[in-house]
Write an enzyme that holds these catalytic residues in place. Structure first.
Site, PDB file in Angstrom:
ATOM      1  N   ASP A 138      23.736 -67.497  11.613  1.00  0.00           N
ATOM      2  CA  ASP A 138      22.290 -66.970  12.282  1.00  0.00           C
ATOM      3  C   ASP A 138      22.614 -65.975  13.274  1.00  0.00           C
ATOM      4  O   ASP A 138      21.470 -65.592  14.022  1.00  0.00           O
ATOM      5  CB  ASP A 138      21.542 -68.553  12.929  1.00  0.00           C
ATOM      6  CG  ASP A 138      22.256 -69.097  14.033  1.00  0.00           C
ATOM      7  OD1 ASP A 138      23.476 -68.536  14.158  1.00  0.00           O
ATOM      8  OD2 ASP A 138      21.827 -70.004  14.425  1.00  0.00           O
ATOM      9  N   SER A 139      23.898 -65.411  13.457  1.00  0.00           N
ATOM     10  CA  SER A 139      23.946 -64.407  14.432  1.00  0.00           C
ATOM     11  C   SER A 139      23.152 -63.113  13.783  1.00  0.00           C
ATOM     12  O   SER A 139      23.114 -62.067  14.530  1.00  0.00           O
ATOM     13  CB  SER A 139      25.746 -64.133  14.532  1.00  0.00           C
ATOM     14  OG  SER A 139      26.137 -64.151  13.216  1.00  0.00           O
ATOM     15  N   ASP A 157      24.402 -71.071   7.665  1.00  0.00           N
ATOM     16  CA  ASP A 157      23.813 -71.712   8.748  1.00  0.00           C
ATOM     17  C   ASP A 157      22.318 -72.305   8.578  1.00  0.00           C
ATOM     18  O   ASP A 157      21.684 -71.580   8.041  1.00  0.00           O
ATOM     19  CB  ASP A 157      23.809 -70.698   9.879  1.00  0.00           C
ATOM     20  CG  ASP A 157      24.966 -70.437  11.192  1.00  0.00           C
ATOM     21  OD1 ASP A 157      25.416 -71.837  11.146  1.00  0.00           O
ATOM     22  OD2 ASP A 157      25.111 -69.741  12.024  1.00  0.00           O
ATOM     23  N   LYS A 194      25.949 -75.556   7.709  1.00  0.00           N
ATOM     24  CA  LYS A 194      26.508 -75.657   9.164  1.00  0.00           C
ATOM     25  C   LYS A 194      25.467 -75.848  10.041  1.00  0.00           C
ATOM     26  O   LYS A 194      24.420 -75.267  10.234  1.00  0.00           O
ATOM     27  CB  LYS A 194      27.332 -74.296   9.575  1.00  0.00           C
ATOM     28  CG  LYS A 194      27.845 -74.240  11.095  1.00  0.00           C
ATOM     29  CD  LYS A 194      28.916 -73.540  11.519  1.00  0.00           C
ATOM     30  CE  LYS A 194      28.321 -72.245  11.847  1.00  0.00           C
ATOM     31  NZ  LYS A 194      27.385 -71.924  13.050  1.00  0.00           N
ATOM     32  N   GLU A 224      24.538 -76.909  13.973  1.00  0.00           N
ATOM     33  CA  GLU A 224      25.132 -77.028  15.336  1.00  0.00           C
ATOM     34  C   GLU A 224      24.876 -78.154  16.169  1.00  0.00           C
ATOM     35  O   GLU A 224      23.684 -78.862  15.841  1.00  0.00           O
ATOM     36  CB  GLU A 224      24.461 -75.950  16.235  1.00  0.00           C
ATOM     37  CG  GLU A 224      24.781 -74.333  15.963  1.00  0.00           C
ATOM     38  CD  GLU A 224      24.402 -73.538  16.890  1.00  0.00           C
ATOM     39  OE1 GLU A 224      23.912 -73.763  17.819  1.00  0.00           O
ATOM     40  OE2 GLU A 224      24.301 -72.161  16.491  1.00  0.00           O
ATOM     41  N   GLU A 238      33.380 -73.543  19.030  1.00  0.00           N
ATOM     42  CA  GLU A 238      33.150 -72.313  19.465  1.00  0.00           C
ATOM     43  C   GLU A 238      33.506 -72.269  21.050  1.00  0.00           C
ATOM     44  O   GLU A 238      32.777 -73.035  21.634  1.00  0.00           O
ATOM     45  CB  GLU A 238      31.833 -71.749  19.242  1.00  0.00           C
ATOM     46  CG  GLU A 238      31.344 -70.325  19.848  1.00  0.00           C
ATOM     47  CD  GLU A 238      30.231 -69.873  19.375  1.00  0.00           C
ATOM     48  OE1 GLU A 238      29.399 -70.272  18.191  1.00  0.00           O
ATOM     49  OE2 GLU A 238      29.780 -68.709  20.035  1.00  0.00           O
TER      50      GLU A 238
HETATM   51  O1  KIV Z   1      26.108 -67.545  13.403  1.00  0.00           O
HETATM   52  C1  KIV Z   1      27.185 -67.207  13.645  1.00  0.00           C
HETATM   53  O2  KIV Z   1      27.738 -66.066  13.456  1.00  0.00           O
HETATM   54  C2  KIV Z   1      28.243 -68.557  14.146  1.00  0.00           C
HETATM   55  C3  KIV Z   1      29.494 -67.985  14.686  1.00  0.00           C
HETATM   56  C4  KIV Z   1      29.968 -69.243  15.301  1.00  0.00           C
HETATM   57  C5  KIV Z   1      30.545 -67.173  13.905  1.00  0.00           C
HETATM   58  O3  KIV Z   1      27.958 -69.462  13.795  1.00  0.00           O
END
Ligand code: KIV
Length: 263
Positions: free
Chosen positions: A44-45, A83, A112, A114, A181
């Site tokens: 999600d970056s 993500d 993924k 968080e 992270e």
């Molecule tokens: O969204 C992202 O780029 C991440 C980083 C930890 C690589 O989750």
């Protein structure tokens, strides 16, 4: 043929470090694939490096799904990890399942999430229903507003112990990968030693199962401020592919990250 979870585990068990890189489109997917990247993360970056937002919070499910499809079309070998965007999984395990299923249908092989202990129930729910999960602990950028900024986590002995406890609970719930992270290298080492599943670090030192960076950071394309853990792999390289190959080589050789990239 695409890398599978057992293949990733086999590589990690044999002591090979896993090289993960973020990826958002078909061209970078093909280049990263050819350069030997093990895992492509549709992170999600993308909200910051592609869309120009100042956080990851505005990224939507529709946008993530679109980028997953682009990356899947562009690659053949690398494992595809997606993500779960902010607001798409925190409400309930059922909400998380509905949205994770969309990303899996788009071609992701794992999602993924968080969060530490709060994501244990959701992780168990997803894994039991056929959706592999990568946990993401330490600095969780979607919680930037409650964390009060992008700060290094797990600095005290107690905080590091909480990370170990969270990671063990997430592994017991079925998480097949744990991403860590921005934490002291010593804390990440403790977490890695406490788990049997591979860990992936970003700003978490070298004593982990593998590394990840945001591709636009390591190619020095993103104009914003760089975190301490970012290395410019484009410097001195003739092409983007050569820069990504250099990253893969340094991750596998354990020469990246160096002490100057660690907390
Ligand atoms: O969204 C992202 O780029 C991440 C980083 C930890 C690589 O989750």
């Amino acid at each position: 043929m695409r890398v599978t979870i057992p293949k990733l585990q086999e590589r990690a068990r044999s002591g090979e470090k896993l090289a993960m890189l973020t990826c958002y489109d078909a061209s970078f997917a093909a280049t990263s694939d050819a350069a030997g990247v093990d895992i492509l993360l549709i992170g999600d970056s993308l909200g910051m490096v592609i869309q120009g937002h100042d956080s990851t919070l505005p990224v939507t499910m529709d946008e993530t799904e679109y980028h997953v499809r682009c990356v899947v079309r562009g690659s053949q070998n690398a494992f595809v990890l997606a993500d779960m965007p902010f607001g798409s999984f925190q409400e309930s395990p059922a909400q998380a399942f509905r949205n994770a299923a969309r990303l899996m249908a788009a071609g992701a092989q794992m999602v993924k999430l968080e969060g530490g202990a709060t994501m244990v129930e959701t992780t168990r729910f997803l894994v039991a229903r056929g959706i592999p999960v990568c946990a993401h602990i330490g600095l969780t950028p979607q919680s930037v507003n409650t964390l009060g900024g992008y700060r290094v986590q797990g600095k005290s002995d107690d905080a590091a112990s909480r990370l170990v406890d969270d990671a063990k609970a997430l592994e017991a719930a079925g998480a097949a990968l744990v991403l860590m992270e921005a934490m002291p290298a010593s804390a990440a080492k403790r977490v890695t030693e406490a788990l049997t599943v591979p860990t992936i670090g970003i700003g978490a030192g070298v004593d982990v199962g593998g590394q990840v960076l945001v591709v636009y950071d390591m190619l020095d394309i993103f104009p914003g401020r760089k975190a301490r853990f970012v290395k410019n792999f484009m410097a001195g390289q003739p092409s983007v592919k050569a820069a990504i190959e250099a990253y893969v080589k340094e991750v596998k050789a354990k020469t990246f990250p160096g002490p100057e990239h660690c907390f």
